[in-house]
Design a protein around this motif. Structure first.
Motif, PDB file in Angstrom:
ATOM      1  N   ARG A   1       0.837  -1.199   0.000  1.00  0.00           N
ATOM      2  CA  ARG A   1       0.000   0.000   0.000  1.00  0.00           C
ATOM      3  C   ARG A   1       0.870   1.246   0.000  1.00  0.00           C
ATOM      4  N   ILE A   2       0.322   2.304  -0.551  1.00  0.00           N
ATOM      5  CA  ILE A   2       0.929   3.619  -0.429  1.00  0.00           C
ATOM      6  C   ILE A   2       0.420   4.244   0.865  1.00  0.00           C
ATOM      7  N   ALA A   3       1.315   4.793   1.656  1.00  0.00           N
ATOM      8  CA  ALA A   3       0.890   5.406   2.913  1.00  0.00           C
ATOM      9  C   ALA A   3      -0.152   6.483   2.628  1.00  0.00           C
ATOM     10  N   PRO A   4      -1.283   6.470   3.343  1.00  0.00           N
ATOM     11  CA  PRO A   4      -2.334   7.466   3.079  1.00  0.00           C
ATOM     12  C   PRO A   4      -1.882   8.894   3.328  1.00  0.00           C
ATOM     13  N   GLU A   5      -0.826   9.078   4.118  1.00  0.00           N
ATOM     14  CA  GLU A   5      -0.335  10.427   4.387  1.00  0.00           C
ATOM     15  C   GLU A   5       0.443  11.009   3.208  1.00  0.00           C
ATOM     16  N   SER A   6       0.881  10.152   2.264  1.00  0.00           N
ATOM     17  CA  SER A   6       1.714  10.622   1.161  1.00  0.00           C
ATOM     18  C   SER A   6       0.903  11.500   0.218  1.00  0.00           C
ATOM     19  N   PRO A   7       1.331  12.753  -0.002  1.00  0.00           N
ATOM     20  CA  PRO A   7       0.553  13.655  -0.850  1.00  0.00           C
ATOM     21  C   PRO A   7       0.793  13.475  -2.341  1.00  0.00           C
ATOM     22  N   GLY A   8       1.797  12.675  -2.725  1.00  0.00           N
ATOM     23  CA  GLY A   8       2.077  12.486  -4.141  1.00  0.00           C
ATOM     24  C   GLY A   8       3.391  11.776  -4.350  1.00  0.00           C
ATOM     25  N   ASP A   9       3.611  11.313  -5.571  1.00  0.00           N
ATOM     26  CA  ASP A   9       4.791  10.518  -5.884  1.00  0.00           C
ATOM     27  C   ASP A   9       6.048  11.389  -5.891  1.00  0.00           C
ATOM     28  N   LEU A  10       7.112  10.868  -5.261  1.00  0.00           N
ATOM     29  CA  LEU A  10       8.427  11.505  -5.287  1.00  0.00           C
ATOM     30  C   LEU A  10       9.433  10.656  -6.058  1.00  0.00           C
ATOM     31  N   HIS A  11       8.933   9.599  -6.723  1.00  0.00           N
ATOM     32  CA  HIS A  11       9.741   8.720  -7.572  1.00  0.00           C
ATOM     33  C   HIS A  11      10.818   7.968  -6.802  1.00  0.00           C
ATOM     34  N   ASP A  12      10.629   7.811  -5.502  1.00  0.00           N
ATOM     35  CA  ASP A  12      11.575   7.057  -4.684  1.00  0.00           C
ATOM     36  C   ASP A  12      10.793   6.461  -3.524  1.00  0.00           C
ATOM     37  N   ALA A  13      10.042   5.376  -3.795  1.00  0.00           N
ATOM     38  CA  ALA A  13       9.144   4.814  -2.797  1.00  0.00           C
ATOM     39  C   ALA A  13       9.887   4.143  -1.639  1.00  0.00           C
ATOM     40  N   THR A  14      11.212   3.975  -1.755  1.00  0.00           N
ATOM     41  CA  THR A  14      11.979   3.413  -0.645  1.00  0.00           C
ATOM     42  C   THR A  14      12.422   4.488   0.334  1.00  0.00           C
ATOM     43  N   GLU A  15      12.217   5.733  -0.011  1.00  0.00           N
ATOM     44  CA  GLU A  15      12.591   6.835   0.872  1.00  0.00           C
ATOM     45  C   GLU A  15      11.411   7.253   1.740  1.00  0.00           C
ATOM     46  N   ILE A  16      11.627   8.268   2.570  1.00  0.00           N
ATOM     47  CA  ILE A  16      10.604   8.792   3.460  1.00  0.00           C
ATOM     48  C   ILE A  16      10.133  10.130   2.907  1.00  0.00           C
ATOM     49  N   ASP A  17       8.826  10.262   2.711  1.00  0.00           N
ATOM     50  CA  ASP A  17       8.281  11.472   2.091  1.00  0.00           C
ATOM     51  C   ASP A  17       8.688  12.733   2.840  1.00  0.00           C
ATOM     52  N   GLU A  18       8.703  12.649   4.166  1.00  0.00           N
ATOM     53  CA  GLU A  18       9.026  13.846   4.954  1.00  0.00           C
ATOM     54  C   GLU A  18      10.448  14.319   4.653  1.00  0.00           C
ATOM     55  N   ILE A  19      11.394  13.380   4.617  1.00  0.00           N
ATOM     56  CA  ILE A  19      12.790  13.750   4.368  1.00  0.00           C
ATOM     57  C   ILE A  19      12.939  14.360   2.978  1.00  0.00           C
ATOM     58  N   LEU A  20      12.345  13.706   1.965  1.00  0.00           N
ATOM     59  CA  LEU A  20      12.472  14.218   0.607  1.00  0.00           C
ATOM     60  C   LEU A  20      11.801  15.580   0.460  1.00  0.00           C
ATOM     61  N   SER A  21      10.652  15.751   1.109  1.00  0.00           N
ATOM     62  CA  SER A  21       9.955  17.037   1.018  1.00  0.00           C
ATOM     63  C   SER A  21      10.769  18.143   1.671  1.00  0.00           C
ATOM     64  N   LEU A  22      11.332  17.871   2.848  1.00  0.00           N
ATOM     65  CA  LEU A  22      12.140  18.879   3.533  1.00  0.00           C
ATOM     66  C   LEU A  22      13.394  19.210   2.731  1.00  0.00           C
ATOM     67  N   ARG A  23      14.013  18.190   2.143  1.00  0.00           N
ATOM     68  CA  ARG A  23      15.203  18.442   1.326  1.00  0.00           C
ATOM     69  C   ARG A  23      14.850  19.281   0.104  1.00  0.00           C
TER      70      ARG A  23
ATOM     71  N   ASP B   1       6.218  22.232  -7.264  1.00  0.00           N
ATOM     72  CA  ASP B   1       4.983  22.978  -7.010  1.00  0.00           C
ATOM     73  C   ASP B   1       4.238  22.405  -5.812  1.00  0.00           C
ATOM     74  N   ARG B   2       4.171  21.070  -5.743  1.00  0.00           N
ATOM     75  CA  ARG B   2       3.441  20.441  -4.646  1.00  0.00           C
ATOM     76  C   ARG B   2       4.113  20.698  -3.301  1.00  0.00           C
ATOM     77  N   VAL B   3       5.433  20.570  -3.259  1.00  0.00           N
ATOM     78  CA  VAL B   3       6.150  20.766  -1.992  1.00  0.00           C
ATOM     79  C   VAL B   3       6.121  22.242  -1.579  1.00  0.00           C
ATOM     80  N   ASP B   4       6.312  23.146  -2.546  1.00  0.00           N
ATOM     81  CA  ASP B   4       6.330  24.576  -2.209  1.00  0.00           C
ATOM     82  C   ASP B   4       4.992  25.059  -1.679  1.00  0.00           C
ATOM     83  N   THR B   5       3.900  24.438  -2.104  1.00  0.00           N
ATOM     84  CA  THR B   5       2.567  24.884  -1.677  1.00  0.00           C
ATOM     85  C   THR B   5       1.936  23.961  -0.639  1.00  0.00           C
ATOM     86  N   MET B   6       2.727  23.037  -0.081  1.00  0.00           N
ATOM     87  CA  MET B   6       2.189  22.068   0.865  1.00  0.00           C
ATOM     88  C   MET B   6       1.761  22.754   2.167  1.00  0.00           C
ATOM     89  N   PRO B   7       0.511  22.623   2.581  1.00  0.00           N
ATOM     90  CA  PRO B   7       0.065  23.217   3.846  1.00  0.00           C
ATOM     91  C   PRO B   7       0.802  22.606   5.033  1.00  0.00           C
TER      92      PRO B   7
END
Length: 464
Positions: free
Chosen positions: A285-307, A331-337
């Motif tokens: 499953r894709i974690a329900p918290e994930s707001p969209g694909d970062l093309h690296d499903a083995t990574e952690i969305d929070e880390i990639l978004s912050l980077r 665009d998605r990361v820059d406008t993420m609430p």
């Protein structure tokens, strides 16, 4: 036959399939100049057969990054002859984006980079998703079924104009034609109950690529990230990771090459199968918290978004000029609430009672494991296990990690006995004959098993 009929059951599994399709497509920092984005297309690459032969690509492994002219899925299904099986072949078709500048004579010549009217574009390889559907009854599959796949080439031209509205350049996207085949068949298994082994073979059938071509020239005629989804009505697929005892021998006879099938869809369902070049577990499953694909499903969305948020303006401009998917990520990361970013920090999936010592209510059924929290040991089968103990690995069949199937029966050394936050004991081990064992010990990358997944050993033992 090919069908474009909508299949809601496949839609539920395609979120995970999309993650497979675009895994590694473009990695952080999403710039063309990044070293990790210079060698791409690592999974499920089906190459022209003559090119494969010339480059010695004869690996027959289950899955991984090895390139091959074909891949094969073998799975088990319980179904009558009248049941319908639907198979969806999915892959990426390479699209070469070339930037061209207008010359004084009114023509165009290719350039690596173009800047027109405040817009920057870089030459880069994009990809177009492709899907082909096959529908056949079990009775048809018993006779064998084949689909020839043809994808035409094409060219799209996007004009670029300067601030005065005059033609200044263009972006040209070119695609080569692809040819492939999908062959599906069913064979009865020798089991006490009716059971069939379905085999799906996908093959690149291109004959136009020169065998001595460099990889970069062969890729436009390859199927990239190739995988299959399948559904069955009036029946069910059996898990190859956790088959019923009566089907265990049939599961071992399934030969999967460059791909591996797992049950997909909602947990508990058994009518959808995903066969991926990346080994997964049942019902991924894709974690329900994930707001969209970062093309690296083995990574952690929070880390990639912050980077991504830390990229400079110049780095972001290059990423946007590299690929539209990179621009969408920015665009998605820059406008993420803030509340969405906060959800990425973590989530509690379930709550269980805290385990105190050898609590029979929480011990695995049939296990006599008891915790010894003061000594960092655990009692298994009448033997106290601690750092230095020898064990044979017997990963549990139900809910097992897909990778554990390669470790079943191997011997290992216990490095630590750990206590989880819910009071569960785990043995952290290094596997015998692992050439990287000393390195794993040094930086603490160990494999973890529950007490009921190991057998105590004494003295020296030979690996199976």
């Amino acid at each position: 036959m090919r069908t474009d009929r909508h299949s809601p059951r496949l839609d539920g599994a395609e979120a995970v399939a999309d993650a497979v399709l675009y895994e590694g497509y473009l990695l952080y920092p999403y710039r063309r100049s990044s070293a990790k984005n210079r060698v791409r297309w690592q999974f499920g690459v089906l190459v022209p057969p003559a090119w494969a032969a010339a480059h010695g690509l004869v690996d027959g492994g289950v899955a991984g990054s090895a390139e091959s002219p074909w891949q094969q899925t073998a799975c088990l299904v319980e179904a009558p002859d009248t049941a319908t099986v639907r198979i969806r072949l999915r892959f990426l078709h390479l699209q070469r984006k070339v930037t061209e500048i207008r010359t004084a004579g009114g023509g165009y010549r290719p350039v690596d980079r173009i800047e027109v009217g405040g817009r920057t574009e870089l030459s880069f390889d994009e990809a177009v998703p492709r899907e082909f559907d096959v529908e056949a009854s079990i009775g048809d599959l018993l006779q064998g079924h084949r689909l020839d796949v043809r994808v035409p080439g094409g060219e799209d031209v996007e004009p670029l104009v300067d601030g005065r509205g005059e033609p200044a350049g263009r972006v040209v996207r070119r695609r080569h034609p692809l040819s492939a085949s999908l062959a599906a068949s069913a064979v009865p298994c020798e089991t006490p109950f009716r059971l069939l082994r379905i085999e799906i073979r996908v093959e690149n059938t291109d004959r136009t690529t020169a065998p001595d071509s460099p990889r970069d020239e062969a890729l436009p005629r390859c199927l990239l990230a190739a995988h299959t989804l399948a559904t069955v009505d009036q029946g069910r697929f059996l898990s190859l990771l956790d088959p019923p005892e009566w089907a265990a021998h049939a599961a071992r006879e399934c030969r999967n090459v460059h791909t591996f099938p797992v049950l997909a869809g909602e947990p508990g369902s058994d009518d959808v199968l995903l066969s991926s070049p990346i080994i997964l577990y049942d019902h991924p499953r894709i974690a329900p918290e994930s707001p969209g694909d970062l093309h690296d499903a083995t990574e952690i969305d929070e880390i990639l978004s912050l980077r991504t948020l830390t990229l400079s303006d110049a780095e972001k401009r290059e990423a946007r000029a590299t690929d539209p998917r990179a621009a969408a990520i920015l665009d998605r990361v820059d406008t993420m609430p803030p509340e969405v970013l906060e959800r990425l920090h973590g989530a509690i999936r379930s709550l269980e009672p805290v385990r105190r010592g050898g609590d029979a209510a929480t011990d695995p059924p049939g296990s006599d494991a008891q915790d010894e929290p003061d000594t960092g040991t655990v009692l298994v089968g009448g033997t106290v296990l601690g750092p230095g103990s020898r064990v044979r690995l017997r990963p549990r069949r139900r809910g097992t990690d897909a990778h554990d199937m390669f470790l079943a029966g191997r011997t290992a050394r216990v490095e630590q006995v750990l206590l989880d936050v819910d009071g569960t004991r785990f043995l952290a081990v290094t596997v015998d004959d692992d050439p990287g064992a000393e390195l794993h010990q040094w930086y603490g990358r160990l494999r973890h098993f529950r007490p009921d997944e190991v057998e105590p050993l004494s003295g020296e033992v030979a690996a199976p």
